[in-house]
Scaffold this active site. Structure first.
Site, PDB file in Angstrom:
ATOM      1  N   ARG A   9       0.852  -1.191   0.000  1.00  0.00           N
ATOM      2  CA  ARG A   9       0.000   0.000   0.000  1.00  0.00           C
ATOM      3  C   ARG A   9       0.886   1.238   0.000  1.00  0.00           C
ATOM      4  O   ARG A   9       1.937   1.242   0.643  1.00  0.00           O
ATOM      5  CB  ARG A   9      -0.899   0.002   1.226  1.00  0.00           C
ATOM      6  CG  ARG A   9      -1.951  -1.062   1.196  1.00  0.00           C
ATOM      7  CD  ARG A   9      -2.740  -1.093   2.512  1.00  0.00           C
ATOM      8  NE  ARG A   9      -3.640  -2.224   2.518  1.00  0.00           N
ATOM      9  CZ  ARG A   9      -3.295  -3.451   2.898  1.00  0.00           C
ATOM     10  NH1 ARG A   9      -2.068  -3.688   3.326  1.00  0.00           N
ATOM     11  NH2 ARG A   9      -4.157  -4.437   2.858  1.00  0.00           N
ATOM     12  N   GLU A  55       2.679  -4.869  -6.876  1.00  0.00           N
ATOM     13  CA  GLU A  55       1.441  -4.117  -7.064  1.00  0.00           C
ATOM     14  C   GLU A  55       1.426  -2.997  -6.050  1.00  0.00           C
ATOM     15  O   GLU A  55       1.481  -3.243  -4.850  1.00  0.00           O
ATOM     16  CB  GLU A  55       0.237  -5.035  -6.846  1.00  0.00           C
ATOM     17  CG  GLU A  55      -1.097  -4.314  -6.777  1.00  0.00           C
ATOM     18  CD  GLU A  55      -2.216  -5.212  -6.268  1.00  0.00           C
ATOM     19  OE1 GLU A  55      -3.002  -4.723  -5.435  1.00  0.00           O
ATOM     20  OE2 GLU A  55      -2.298  -6.381  -6.691  1.00  0.00           O
ATOM     21  N   GLU A 117      -2.622 -14.428  -0.942  1.00  0.00           N
ATOM     22  CA  GLU A 117      -3.788 -14.459  -1.819  1.00  0.00           C
ATOM     23  C   GLU A 117      -3.619 -15.655  -2.755  1.00  0.00           C
ATOM     24  O   GLU A 117      -2.571 -15.820  -3.379  1.00  0.00           O
ATOM     25  CB  GLU A 117      -3.890 -13.176  -2.635  1.00  0.00           C
ATOM     26  CG  GLU A 117      -5.086 -13.158  -3.567  1.00  0.00           C
ATOM     27  CD  GLU A 117      -5.159 -11.886  -4.398  1.00  0.00           C
ATOM     28  OE1 GLU A 117      -6.278 -11.414  -4.650  1.00  0.00           O
ATOM     29  OE2 GLU A 117      -4.099 -11.372  -4.815  1.00  0.00           O
TER      30      GLU A 117
END
Length: 139
Positions: A9, A55, A117
């Site tokens: 993040r 990401e 994930e």
């Protein structure tokens, strides 16, 4: 199984892109803007190595990241059969925090509480007991 990406993040997407792209030399491989969810995902990879991505997740309404523990999101892996993978983990005593109700995505945490994930290669039809399982804890 195939490694997909690692998610972190970020507070300021432009500052982060400057660091990762201009500073480290990573290249943007793709970007997703989600108006409904109010977030942007930017995928980066080293030149000539687009198989190993990170990401960057930017939440438009802000995100309290603290001193770094909230920045790291999760590792992502694609599997041939998400139901078999989740069942194997459950049989070993691990909790599936976000069951694969949709036949596509699940989350589990490692013994050190690192979120993993699990994404299905292709699509599987939702099925029980997974379709009606509730979330457990956080991921």
């Amino acid at each position: 199984m195939k490694y997909l990406h690692t998610m972190i993040r970020v507070k300021d997407i432009n500052q982060s892109l400057k660091f990762f792209c201009d500073g480290l030399g990573l290249k943007e491989t793709r970007r997703m803007e989600n108006e409904k969810g109010r977030f942007t995902l930017v995928f980066l990879a080293a030149p000539n190595d687009e198989k190993a991505e990170i990401e960057l997740t930017y939440n438009w309404d802000g995100d309290e990241l603290g001193e770094g523990s909230r920045n790291f999101g999760y590792l992502a892996y694609r599997v041939d059969n998400i139901y078999e993978t989740c069942q194997r983990l459950m049989d070993m005593g691990y909790t599936i925090n976000r069951p694969p109700r949709d036949g596509h995505m699940a989350f589990v945490r490692s013994p050190d509480k690192i979120s993993i994930e699990i994404l299905q290669e292709g699509n599987l039809e939702p099925k029980e007991p997974w379709a009606s399982m509730e979330n457990t804890g956080s991921w």
